[in-house]
Enzyme design. Structure first.
Site, PDB file in Angstrom:
ATOM      1  CE  LYS A   1      44.579  35.109  34.241  1.00 47.17           C
ATOM      2  NZ  LYS A   1      44.308  35.254  35.678  1.00 47.17           N
TER       3      LYS A   1
ATOM      4  CE  LYS B   1      48.131  38.754  36.433  1.00 45.11           C
ATOM      5  NZ  LYS B   1      47.030  38.586  37.393  1.00 45.11           N
TER       6      LYS B   1
HETATM    7  N1  C2G Z   1      41.561  42.499  43.583  1.00 46.21           N
HETATM    8  C1  C2G Z   1      41.006  43.497  44.376  1.00 46.21           C
HETATM    9  N2  C2G Z   1      41.801  44.429  44.925  1.00 46.21           N
HETATM   10  C2  C2G Z   1      43.146  44.408  44.718  1.00 46.21           C
HETATM   11  C3  C2G Z   1      43.721  43.396  43.925  1.00 46.21           C
HETATM   12  C4  C2G Z   1      42.901  42.436  43.360  1.00 46.21           C
HETATM   13  O1  C2G Z   1      39.777  43.538  44.573  1.00 46.21           O
HETATM   14  N3  C2G Z   1      43.899  45.382  45.296  1.00 46.21           N
HETATM   15  C5  C2G Z   1      40.669  41.510  42.973  1.00 46.21           C
HETATM   16  C6  C2G Z   1      40.705  41.538  41.447  1.00 46.21           C
HETATM   17  O2  C2G Z   1      39.849  42.566  40.958  1.00 46.21           O
HETATM   18  C7  C2G Z   1      40.185  40.140  41.101  1.00 46.21           C
HETATM   19  C8  C2G Z   1      40.711  39.284  42.275  1.00 46.21           C
HETATM   20  O3  C2G Z   1      41.078  40.199  43.330  1.00 46.21           O
HETATM   21  O4  C2G Z   1      38.753  40.129  41.119  1.00 46.21           O
HETATM   22  C9  C2G Z   1      41.913  38.457  41.889  1.00 46.21           C
HETATM   23  O5  C2G Z   1      42.893  39.352  41.386  1.00 46.21           O
HETATM   24  P1  C2G Z   1      44.009  38.743  40.372  1.00 46.21           P
HETATM   25  O6  C2G Z   1      44.606  37.540  40.973  1.00 46.21           O
HETATM   26  O7  C2G Z   1      44.866  39.881  39.931  1.00 46.21           O
HETATM   27  O8  C2G Z   1      43.072  38.270  39.181  1.00 46.21           O
HETATM   28  P2  C2G Z   1      43.341  38.481  37.610  1.00 46.21           P
HETATM   29  O9  C2G Z   1      44.747  38.178  37.298  1.00 46.21           O
HETATM   30  O10 C2G Z   1      42.770  39.796  37.270  1.00 46.21           O
HETATM   31  O11 C2G Z   1      42.496  37.268  36.965  1.00 46.21           O
HETATM   32  O12 C2G Z   1      39.106  35.262  34.334  1.00 46.21           O
HETATM   33  C10 C2G Z   1      39.428  36.332  35.199  1.00 46.21           C
HETATM   34  C11 C2G Z   1      40.889  36.345  35.551  1.00 46.21           C
HETATM   35  O13 C2G Z   1      41.334  35.065  35.963  1.00 46.21           O
HETATM   36  C12 C2G Z   1      41.147  37.373  36.646  1.00 46.21           C
END
Ligand code: C2G
Length: 132
Positions: free
Chosen positions: A45, A47
Site C-alpha cells: 500500500k 503506506k
Molecule cells: N474508515 C471509515 N471512515 C473513515 C476512515 C476509515 O469508515 N473516515 C474505514 C475504512 O473504509 C476501512 C477501515 O475504516 O474499512 C480502516 O481504514 P484504513 O485503516 O484506512 O484501511 P485501509 O488502509 O483502507 O486498508 O485489505 C483491505 C485494506 O487492508 C484496507
C-alpha cells in the site's frame, strides 16, 4: 454465533475507525479485525504507519467491539481467512465498494460496504498536524 471480519491499517486510531468497527460488530456477535502488518503496508500500500503493528494491535484489542485481531499480510488471504474463522459477513468501508465482491462468489460470506465517516482520515490528521 454470527462472525464478522474487516481489514485495515487503523493507524492513528480515530472516530471514523471506531464507527466502522461499531457498525461491523452490530452485524454479528464476534468481530475479527485483520490488521495490516507494517511490511504489508509498505510493500502493498506504500503506506508507512505512524504506530507499529504491535501498537496498532494493542489499541484495537482495547476496543469493546473487537474480539480478535489477526495480521493482514497480503491481499490474497481474505478467502482463506473467511473459511478458517467461519466468517458470515465481510465488512469494509465503501471506499472499497466493489473491490471485494469476489469474496461472495468464493465463500459463503456476504459482503457489506458501510458508508465511511465523513471529514476524518489518518491522512487528514497528519496533514493538519503538519500545519501546526
Ligand atoms: N474508515 C471509515 N471512515 C473513515 C476512515 C476509515 O469508515 N473516515 C474505514 C475504512 O473504509 C476501512 C477501515 O475504516 O474499512 C480502516 O481504514 P484504513 O485503516 O484506512 O484501511 P485501509 O488502509 O483502507 O486498508 O485489505 C483491505 C485494506 O487492508 C484496507
Amino acid at each position: 454465533m454470527k462472525r464478522v471480519i474487516t481489514y485495515g491499517t487503523f493507524d492513528l486510531l480515530h472516530y471514523g475507525h471506531i464507527e466502522l468497527l461499531k457498525r461491523a460488530k452490530a452485524l454479528g456477535d464476534y468481530l475479527v479485525v485483520a490488521l495490516s502488518t507494517d511490511e504489508f503496508n509498505w510493500k502493498s500500500k506504500q503506506k508507512k504507519s505512524y504506530f507499529s503493528y504491535e501498537k496498532r494491535k494493542q489499541l484495537l484489542e482495547a476496543i469493546r467491539y473487537v474480539d480478535l485481531v489477526i495480521p493482514e499480510e497480503n491481499w490474497d488471504q481474505k478467502v482463506s481467512d473467511i473459511k478458517l474463522y467461519q466468517i458470515d459477513t465481510f465488512v469494509m468501508g465503501d471506499d472499497w465498494a466493489g473491490k471485494f465482491d469476489f469474496v461472495e462468489e468464493q465463500t459463503d460470506a456476504n459482503v457489506v460496504y458501510l458508508p465511511r465517516t465523513p471529514e476524518i482520515s489518518t491522512t487528514k490528521i497528519k496533514e493538519e498536524l503538519k500545519k501546526k
